[in-house]
Design an enzyme around this catalytic site. Structure first.
Site, PDB file in Angstrom:
ATOM      1  N   SER A 114       0.760  -1.174  -0.002  1.00  0.00           N
ATOM      2  CA  SER A 114       0.095  -0.101   0.060  1.00  0.00           C
ATOM      3  C   SER A 114       1.090   1.314  -0.029  1.00  0.00           C
ATOM      4  CB  SER A 114      -0.807  -0.086   1.341  1.00  0.00           C
ATOM      5  OG  SER A 114      -1.599   1.078   1.233  1.00  0.00           O
TER       6      SER A 114
ATOM      7  N   HIS B 267      -1.117  -1.393  -4.380  1.00  0.00           N
ATOM      8  CA  HIS B 267      -2.395  -0.593  -4.075  1.00  0.00           C
ATOM      9  C   HIS B 267      -2.313   0.777  -3.640  1.00  0.00           C
ATOM     10  CE1 HIS B 267      -6.083  -1.476  -1.495  1.00  0.00           C
ATOM     11  NE2 HIS B 267      -5.722  -0.594  -0.986  1.00  0.00           N
TER      12      HIS B 267
ATOM     13  N   ASP C 170      -4.473   3.981  -2.269  1.00  0.00           N
ATOM     14  CA  ASP C 170      -5.495   4.516  -1.565  1.00  0.00           C
ATOM     15  C   ASP C 170      -5.882   5.771  -1.852  1.00  0.00           C
ATOM     16  OD1 ASP C 170      -6.057   2.122   0.138  1.00  0.00           O
ATOM     17  OD2 ASP C 170      -4.161   2.788   1.375  1.00  0.00           O
TER      18      ASP C 170
ATOM     19  N   MET D  45      -8.593   8.701  -0.748  1.00  0.00           N
ATOM     20  CA  MET D  45      -9.502   9.114   0.220  1.00  0.00           C
ATOM     21  C   MET D  45      -9.835  10.547  -0.132  1.00  0.00           C
ATOM     22  SD  MET D  45      -7.505   7.654   3.365  1.00  0.00           S
ATOM     23  CE  MET D  45      -6.464   6.002   3.415  1.00  0.00           C
TER      24      MET D  45
ATOM     25  N   HIS E 163      -7.987   1.733  -4.397  1.00  0.00           N
ATOM     26  CA  HIS E 163      -8.910   1.569  -3.386  1.00  0.00           C
ATOM     27  C   HIS E 163      -9.527   2.934  -3.190  1.00  0.00           C
ATOM     28  CE1 HIS E 163      -9.741   0.460   1.130  1.00  0.00           C
ATOM     29  NE2 HIS E 163     -10.891   0.712   0.577  1.00  0.00           N
TER      30      HIS E 163
ATOM     31  N   MET F  99     -11.857   5.075  -1.277  1.00  0.00           N
ATOM     32  CA  MET F  99     -12.447   5.577  -0.224  1.00  0.00           C
ATOM     33  C   MET F  99     -13.023   6.798  -0.142  1.00  0.00           C
ATOM     34  SD  MET F  99      -9.500   3.879   2.473  1.00  0.00           S
ATOM     35  CE  MET F  99      -8.348   3.724   1.001  1.00  0.00           C
TER      36      MET F  99
ATOM     37  N   MET G 182     -12.021  -5.157   4.545  1.00  0.00           N
ATOM     38  CA  MET G 182     -11.181  -4.449   5.343  1.00  0.00           C
ATOM     39  C   MET G 182     -10.943  -5.085   6.685  1.00  0.00           C
ATOM     40  SD  MET G 182     -10.089  -1.741   3.581  1.00  0.00           S
ATOM     41  CE  MET G 182      -9.402  -0.834   4.656  1.00  0.00           C
TER      42      MET G 182
ATOM     43  N   GLY H 145      -3.253   4.156   7.773  1.00  0.00           N
ATOM     44  CA  GLY H 145      -2.240   2.860   7.872  1.00  0.00           C
ATOM     45  C   GLY H 145      -1.871   2.737   9.061  1.00  0.00           C
TER      46      GLY H 145
ATOM     47  N   ASP I 153      -7.277  -6.111   3.619  1.00  0.00           N
ATOM     48  CA  ASP I 153      -6.390  -4.887   3.721  1.00  0.00           C
ATOM     49  C   ASP I 153      -6.464  -4.315   5.105  1.00  0.00           C
ATOM     50  OD1 ASP I 153      -5.416  -2.251   3.439  1.00  0.00           O
ATOM     51  OD2 ASP I 153      -6.878  -1.525   2.211  1.00  0.00           O
TER      52      ASP I 153
HETATM   53  O1  LIG Z   1      -6.793   1.290   3.095  1.00  0.00           O
HETATM   54  C1  LIG Z   1      -6.075   1.330   3.971  1.00  0.00           C
HETATM   55  C2  LIG Z   1      -6.136   2.153   5.146  1.00  0.00           C
HETATM   56  O2  LIG Z   1      -7.427   2.680   5.126  1.00  0.00           O
HETATM   57  C3  LIG Z   1      -4.802   0.522   3.841  1.00  0.00           C
HETATM   58  O3  LIG Z   1      -4.582   0.169   2.481  1.00  0.00           O
HETATM   59  C4  LIG Z   1      -3.702   1.054   4.662  1.00  0.00           C
HETATM   60  O4  LIG Z   1      -2.710   1.544   3.911  1.00  0.00           O
HETATM   61  C5  LIG Z   1      -2.831  -0.400   4.955  1.00  0.00           C
HETATM   62  O5  LIG Z   1      -1.849  -0.195   5.895  1.00  0.00           O
HETATM   63  P1  LIG Z   1      -1.245  -1.273   6.947  1.00  0.00           P
HETATM   64  O6  LIG Z   1      -2.185  -1.532   8.089  1.00  0.00           O
HETATM   65  O7  LIG Z   1      -0.707  -2.386   6.052  1.00  0.00           O
HETATM   66  O8  LIG Z   1      -0.041  -0.353   7.657  1.00  0.00           O
END
Ligand SMILES: O=C(CO)[C@@H](O)[C@H](O)COP(=O)(O)O
Length: 226
Positions: free
Chosen positions: A10, A33, A35, A37, A66, A68, A137, A144, A175
């Site tokens: 990610s 991946h 993200d 947001m 992804h 969000m 999720m 993260g 994830d």
């Molecule tokens: O979508 C998300 C958080 O919303 C993830 O993709 C995080 O980026 C995963 O990070 P780790 O939990 O692996 O540090």
């Protein structure tokens, strides 16, 4: 479905000032991946379509977006048209997830549907027949570095069973909080694709972390070979 574990680092845990180098640092990964947001669907704000368009030009690794965001019915198609490999929206945000999946596929992308930790699969089983990936999720979306929520594995087992019995035909992705301590239970439950942010970008050698996670998942999984 996949016949080997897919590892998707990610980029949320990468250095945003060096995104090109950070993508090269995980050149052995299966998917990358990204993200997206919007500070509305989740409290955090990251990046959008212009950045993803640039990332797509700078890597050969399939990009797994992804989203969000609110109103994915309108915004998701742009990521598919830009060339993202898989575009995932949240079922809690999509107004017409079946039409959304059809539009994404028509634009040449895989269609992904994500569920927050507290969202059950049962009401969406017919909808999921139109999807290529299911993103479970294992943390609340937005940040993260959070701890893995073990309870979501019941949904992974449910999805795996539906795939094995031919009721669904999709990649089961997880994830949030995936690392050397949690990946085996996720693999045992039936995950195909493992998103990992801090476990990969927090490692001294991100590519080695990808390889180690892949091997660990392969050993722990009944349905995936190494
Ligand atoms: O979508 C998300 C958080 O919303 C993830 O993709 C995080 O980026 C995963 O990070 P780790 O939990 O692996 O540090």
């Amino acid at each position: 479905m996949s016949n080997h574990p897919l590892i998707a680092p990610s980029l949320l845990s990468a250095d945003f000032a060096r995104l090109s180098d950070e993508m090269s640092a995980v050149s052995d990964s299966d998917w990358l991946h990204v993200d997206v947001m919007d500070a509305h669907f989740v409290p955090n704000l990251t990046l959008g379509l212009p950045v993803v368009q640039s990332l797509l030009k700078a890597t050969d690794i399939p990009i797994d977006c992804h989203l969000m965001i609110e109103n994915p019915d309108h915004w998701a198609i742009g990521y598919a048209e830009a060339g993202a490999y898989n575009v995932t929206s949240h079922v809690e945000a999509a107004e017409d997830p079946v039409a959304l999946a059809k539009n994404l596929r028509a634009a040449g992308a895989k269609a992904g549907l994500s569920v927050k930790p507290g969202t059950p699969l049962q009401p969406y089983l017919d909808v999921l027949k139109h999807y290529d990936t299911l993103l479970v999720m294992s943390v609340e979306p937005g940040f993260g570095g959070q701890s893995f929520i073990t309870d979501v594995l019941s949904k992974v087992r449910e999805a795996r069973k539906l795939v094995e019995t031919g009721h669904l035909n999709l990649v089961v992705e997880i994830d949030g909080g995936i690392n050397a301590d949690t990946i085996e239970q996720a693999a045992e439950a039936g995950v195909d694709c493992f998103v990992a942010g801090s476990a990969v970008y927090g490692a001294e050698d991100p590519n080695k972390a990808v390889e180690a996670l892949r091997a660990q998942a392969g050993r722990a999984s009944a349905h995936l070979g190494v």
